[in-house]
Design a protein around this motif. Structure first.
Motif, PDB file in Angstrom:
ATOM      1  N   PHE A  96       0.888  -1.340   0.104  1.00  0.00           N
ATOM      2  CA  PHE A  96       0.017   0.176   0.101  1.00  0.00           C
ATOM      3  C   PHE A  96       0.935   1.256  -0.062  1.00  0.00           C
ATOM      4  O   PHE A  96       1.858   1.449   0.637  1.00  0.00           O
ATOM      5  CB  PHE A  96      -0.900  -0.108   1.472  1.00  0.00           C
ATOM      6  CG  PHE A  96      -2.092  -0.652   0.972  1.00  0.00           C
ATOM      7  CD1 PHE A  96      -2.340  -1.984   0.830  1.00  0.00           C
ATOM      8  CD2 PHE A  96      -3.305  -0.009   0.838  1.00  0.00           C
ATOM      9  CE1 PHE A  96      -3.568  -2.670   0.568  1.00  0.00           C
ATOM     10  CE2 PHE A  96      -4.510  -0.498   0.524  1.00  0.00           C
ATOM     11  CZ  PHE A  96      -4.615  -1.946   0.476  1.00  0.00           C
ATOM     12  N   GLU A  99      -0.729   6.477   3.325  1.00  0.00           N
ATOM     13  CA  GLU A  99      -2.119   7.225   3.412  1.00  0.00           C
ATOM     14  C   GLU A  99      -1.815   8.827   3.124  1.00  0.00           C
ATOM     15  O   GLU A  99      -2.584   9.589   2.790  1.00  0.00           O
ATOM     16  CB  GLU A  99      -2.791   6.947   4.620  1.00  0.00           C
ATOM     17  CG  GLU A  99      -3.403   5.650   4.566  1.00  0.00           C
ATOM     18  CD  GLU A  99      -4.756   5.461   5.063  1.00  0.00           C
ATOM     19  OE1 GLU A  99      -5.279   6.664   5.788  1.00  0.00           O
ATOM     20  OE2 GLU A  99      -5.420   4.526   4.792  1.00  0.00           O
ATOM     21  N   SER A 102      -1.565   9.880  -0.296  1.00  0.00           N
ATOM     22  CA  SER A 102      -2.740   9.417  -1.105  1.00  0.00           C
ATOM     23  C   SER A 102      -4.045   9.866  -0.882  1.00  0.00           C
ATOM     24  O   SER A 102      -4.117  10.507  -0.055  1.00  0.00           O
ATOM     25  CB  SER A 102      -2.992   7.923  -0.669  1.00  0.00           C
ATOM     26  OG  SER A 102      -1.844   7.129  -0.667  1.00  0.00           O
ATOM     27  N   VAL A 104      -7.632   9.283   0.289  1.00  0.00           N
ATOM     28  CA  VAL A 104      -8.124   8.141   1.052  1.00  0.00           C
ATOM     29  C   VAL A 104      -9.785   8.395   0.907  1.00  0.00           C
ATOM     30  O   VAL A 104     -10.337   9.391   1.255  1.00  0.00           O
ATOM     31  CB  VAL A 104      -7.736   8.104   2.503  1.00  0.00           C
ATOM     32  CG1 VAL A 104      -8.472   6.992   3.235  1.00  0.00           C
ATOM     33  CG2 VAL A 104      -6.214   7.839   2.394  1.00  0.00           C
ATOM     34  N   ASN A 166      -2.026   8.255  -5.947  1.00  0.00           N
ATOM     35  CA  ASN A 166      -2.440   7.070  -5.404  1.00  0.00           C
ATOM     36  C   ASN A 166      -3.793   7.355  -4.696  1.00  0.00           C
ATOM     37  O   ASN A 166      -4.059   8.302  -3.958  1.00  0.00           O
ATOM     38  CB  ASN A 166      -1.480   6.460  -4.435  1.00  0.00           C
ATOM     39  CG  ASN A 166      -0.252   5.916  -5.070  1.00  0.00           C
ATOM     40  OD1 ASN A 166      -0.165   5.075  -6.204  1.00  0.00           O
ATOM     41  ND2 ASN A 166       0.956   6.275  -4.668  1.00  0.00           N
ATOM     42  N   ILE A 168      -6.319   5.412  -1.928  1.00  0.00           N
ATOM     43  CA  ILE A 168      -6.834   4.114  -1.335  1.00  0.00           C
ATOM     44  C   ILE A 168      -8.385   4.300  -1.033  1.00  0.00           C
ATOM     45  O   ILE A 168      -8.925   5.357  -0.596  1.00  0.00           O
ATOM     46  CB  ILE A 168      -6.071   4.121   0.019  1.00  0.00           C
ATOM     47  CG1 ILE A 168      -4.548   4.401  -0.193  1.00  0.00           C
ATOM     48  CG2 ILE A 168      -6.546   2.954   0.999  1.00  0.00           C
ATOM     49  CD1 ILE A 168      -3.718   4.404   1.006  1.00  0.00           C
ATOM     50  N   HIS A 200      -6.048  -0.274  -3.508  1.00  0.00           N
ATOM     51  CA  HIS A 200      -5.568   0.967  -3.822  1.00  0.00           C
ATOM     52  C   HIS A 200      -5.095   0.717  -5.502  1.00  0.00           C
ATOM     53  O   HIS A 200      -4.878  -0.192  -5.898  1.00  0.00           O
ATOM     54  CB  HIS A 200      -4.270   1.167  -3.142  1.00  0.00           C
ATOM     55  CG  HIS A 200      -3.211   0.196  -3.183  1.00  0.00           C
ATOM     56  ND1 HIS A 200      -2.108   0.366  -4.227  1.00  0.00           N
ATOM     57  CD2 HIS A 200      -2.791  -1.125  -2.808  1.00  0.00           C
ATOM     58  CE1 HIS A 200      -1.420  -0.809  -4.165  1.00  0.00           C
ATOM     59  NE2 HIS A 200      -1.945  -1.623  -3.224  1.00  0.00           N
ATOM     60  N   GLN A 202      -3.671   3.469  -8.796  1.00  0.00           N
ATOM     61  CA  GLN A 202      -3.271   4.926  -9.334  1.00  0.00           C
ATOM     62  C   GLN A 202      -3.746   4.982 -10.502  1.00  0.00           C
ATOM     63  O   GLN A 202      -3.377   4.617 -11.737  1.00  0.00           O
ATOM     64  CB  GLN A 202      -1.767   5.246  -9.561  1.00  0.00           C
ATOM     65  CG  GLN A 202      -1.298   6.508  -9.551  1.00  0.00           C
ATOM     66  CD  GLN A 202       0.053   6.927  -9.553  1.00  0.00           C
ATOM     67  OE1 GLN A 202       0.645   7.376 -10.656  1.00  0.00           O
ATOM     68  NE2 GLN A 202       0.838   6.702  -8.485  1.00  0.00           N
TER      69      GLN A 202
END
Ligand SMILES: [Cu+2]
Length: 256
Positions: A96, A99, A102, A104, A166, A168, A200, A202
């Protein structure tokens, strides 16, 4: 291997091409086995026809070709598993991104739509409590939590993500088992009541892509469509700013 070889659907996530590649390698091996077995079958029908073999031979095969073929197939399968499948899983599923770096999102499936929740401009999800769940507040959002004031709640058509970042997604369900599927992203995860399962990916191409439910979840299953809107990072920031401040009318899943 070229993307979309043999016309697979559009790929708009970074890991998608590797996944399709593995699929084609496996299909290649299966195709080879199919042709090989079919040819062998036809050969045997001809070679051991009754007219030239009136009497059965109980000794059987005396050479080791079949052993070598079997070893070859096993080695190829081992290479596909250890050389491609396991590393792909480790990289695209297990590993992963952080966070902090990313986007979220929490997604909750229910009969029959998807509720998407963002932590808003402060990046922190407001508290949720199963004791607060009502018909108007299905996710049990705590209205007293200041962190939740800027949270964003959307349904179905309004899941936005920035391109090249990214993402999540924590996936859960309010009722039965659903399945969050975004085919162009090559993402698919069951939404299970009482669990929050992260995935996850991208996204690498701006556009609108369908979210489908991949588990037959009731009479409205086929209508359980959403849309994921991949935007430029600037547009995404604008979207978040515009949506944030509305507060969470319904909520999230506090099963974690
Ligand atoms: Cu569903």
């Amino acid at each position: 291997m070229t993307k979309n070889f043999l016309g697979t659907p559009l790929i708009v996530s970074n890991h998608g091409a590797g996944l399709d590649e593995l699929t084609w390698y496996i299909h290649g091996l299966m195709g080879l086995l199919f042709v090989g077995w079919a040819a062998y079958f036809l050969y045997v029908l001809f070679r051991f026809r009754r007219t030239v073999n009136p009497k059965a031979d109980h000794v059987g095969v005396r050479n080791h070709y079949s052993t070598w073929v079997e070893v070859g197939v096993a080695v190829t399968e081992g290479v596909l598993l250890l050389g491609f499948a396991v590393p792909l899983w480790a990289k695209s599923v297990e590993k992963f991104p952080a966070e902090k770096e990313s986007v979220v999102v929490r997604i909750t499936g229910r009969q029959f739509n998807w509720i998407t929740r963002y932590p808003g401009t402060n990046g922190i999800f407001g508290k949720q409590d199963v004791r607060l769940v009502t018909a108007e507040n299905p996710l049990g959002i705590d209205p007293a939590d200041a962190n939740g004031k800027d949270d964003i709640m959307t349904q179905n058509s309004e899941m936005a993500v920035p391109v090249g970042t990214n993402v999540i997604v924590h996936i859960s369900s309010l009722d039965v088992i659903h399945s969050f599927k975004v085919f162009p992203m090559r993402v698919n995860q069951d939404a299970i009541p009482g669990m929050s399962v992260p995935v996850h990916f991208q996204p690498n191409k701006v556009g609108r892509y369908p979210i489908n439910c991949a588990q037959l979840c009731g009479v409205g299953h086929s209508a359980m469509k959403g849309e994921i809107n991949v935007m430029s990072p600037e547009d995404y920031q604008k979207w978040i700013a515009a949506k944030s401040g509305g507060g969470g009318a319904a909520g999230k899943n506090e099963f974690e």
